[in-house]
Design an enzyme around this catalytic site. Sequence first.
Site, PDB file in Angstrom:
ATOM      1  N   ASP A  11       0.853  -1.189   0.000  1.00 52.54           N
ATOM      2  CA  ASP A  11       0.000   0.000   0.000  1.00 52.54           C
ATOM      3  C   ASP A  11       0.887   1.236   0.000  1.00 52.54           C
ATOM      4  O   ASP A  11       1.677   1.439   0.926  1.00 52.54           O
ATOM      5  CB  ASP A  11      -0.884  -0.041   1.266  1.00 52.54           C
ATOM      6  CG  ASP A  11      -1.964   1.025   1.237  1.00 52.54           C
ATOM      7  OD1 ASP A  11      -2.011   1.807   0.276  1.00 52.54           O
ATOM      8  OD2 ASP A  11      -2.760   1.069   2.193  1.00 52.54           O
ATOM      9  N   ASP A 106      -3.330   2.457  -5.741  1.00 58.74           N
ATOM     10  CA  ASP A 106      -2.120   2.480  -4.908  1.00 58.74           C
ATOM     11  C   ASP A 106      -1.960   1.231  -4.046  1.00 58.74           C
ATOM     12  O   ASP A 106      -1.186   1.239  -3.098  1.00 58.74           O
ATOM     13  CB  ASP A 106      -2.119   3.725  -4.017  1.00 58.74           C
ATOM     14  CG  ASP A 106      -3.295   3.756  -3.056  1.00 58.74           C
ATOM     15  OD1 ASP A 106      -4.258   3.003  -3.281  1.00 58.74           O
ATOM     16  OD2 ASP A 106      -3.244   4.508  -2.074  1.00 58.74           O
ATOM     17  N   GLU A 107      -2.685   0.188  -4.344  1.00 62.12           N
ATOM     18  CA  GLU A 107      -2.590  -1.043  -3.551  1.00 62.12           C
ATOM     19  C   GLU A 107      -2.503  -2.250  -4.483  1.00 62.12           C
ATOM     20  O   GLU A 107      -3.221  -2.303  -5.484  1.00 62.12           O
ATOM     21  CB  GLU A 107      -3.837  -1.245  -2.683  1.00 62.12           C
ATOM     22  CG  GLU A 107      -4.027  -0.259  -1.575  1.00 62.12           C
ATOM     23  CD  GLU A 107      -5.343  -0.517  -0.859  1.00 62.12           C
ATOM     24  OE1 GLU A 107      -5.488  -1.568  -0.225  1.00 62.12           O
ATOM     25  OE2 GLU A 107      -6.233   0.332  -0.979  1.00 62.12           O
TER      26      GLU A 107
END
Lengths: 247, 82
Positions: A11, A106-107
């Site tokens: 993350d 974003d993960e």
Amino acid sequence: MIEGRVIFHVDADAFFASVEQLTDPRLKGKPVVVCGLPLEHGVVTAASYEARPYGVEAGIPVALARKLLPDGYFVPVNIPKYLFFSTRLLSIYLQVTPRVEAYSVDEVFLDLTGEADPWCRAVDLKRQIARETGLTVSVGIGPNKLVPKIASDLDKPDGLTHGFAGTGPTGIRAFTGGTVPGNRAEDCGVPEGIGDRHFRRFGGGASGPIATVVWEERGEAVLGCPGSRRNPCGDAGPVATAEKQRP
Amino acid sequence: MIEEIGENVTVLASFADGRLQPVVFKWRNRIYRQLSVASSWSDYEGQYKRVYFSVMTDRSNLYELCFHTRNFQWCLVRIHHD
């Protein structure tokens, strides 16, 4: 060598705000608030870690954020810029393993089953990302997708946490208030006082399969849903690579 | 404060080591030298790539330049004032 599956959840820390700090060095170390245009309306999209002690976080009204943080740096959302850095991160993950599931901008989940030393691999990955992009990420490691998803949130920013039971002090033994996406505390019989705030934050209601909760019991980390040990490893879903997601 | 500009500018750029970098740009008859590139990123408009640069001069402002490969035109997108 860890028996069974080894899943990473990676993350990027305060991703939008971090990219803004990266592309404007003057913002480094300053409270940055990313929001839509015009900069007076709508809600906060992301806040840097420097802004969070003031109570500014994603989702609050921009007007409130301005009251809480009058000296903050309010910048407009720049989606193409974030997508560019997201793609760069993805290219680094694909150097580590082809089994990558892009979970959001974003993960990601990485399936590193069979990796001899996941901890060192995670440290190397974090270093590579910092070197090549200037960004920091928090990594959670676990035997399924849910546990690392929880673990990566426990030591932000720039954290590294694993969720394997009985694997020493570096794991999430001290985890006493967890977030289980899509489930409420009462739905899985979490002992009173554990994680209520976080569970409420996710709202929802009983949904999905049995939750996996990690908490401390008799000094040892326990994986599984309290009150039900039928599925001690929780989400057994595969890491869905782009190929698997295609119809 | 961010000021949206969206005006074409003249840029002297270097192509070295496989990288494009603006060195000097001229906007409204003023020349901005000694650019230091803080970061760059890109996106696509259709099939054409646009490369963005956030650059600083010796002054305190940060300028966002864009090179459009459709017409090889440089644009000053916005200025981040100190």
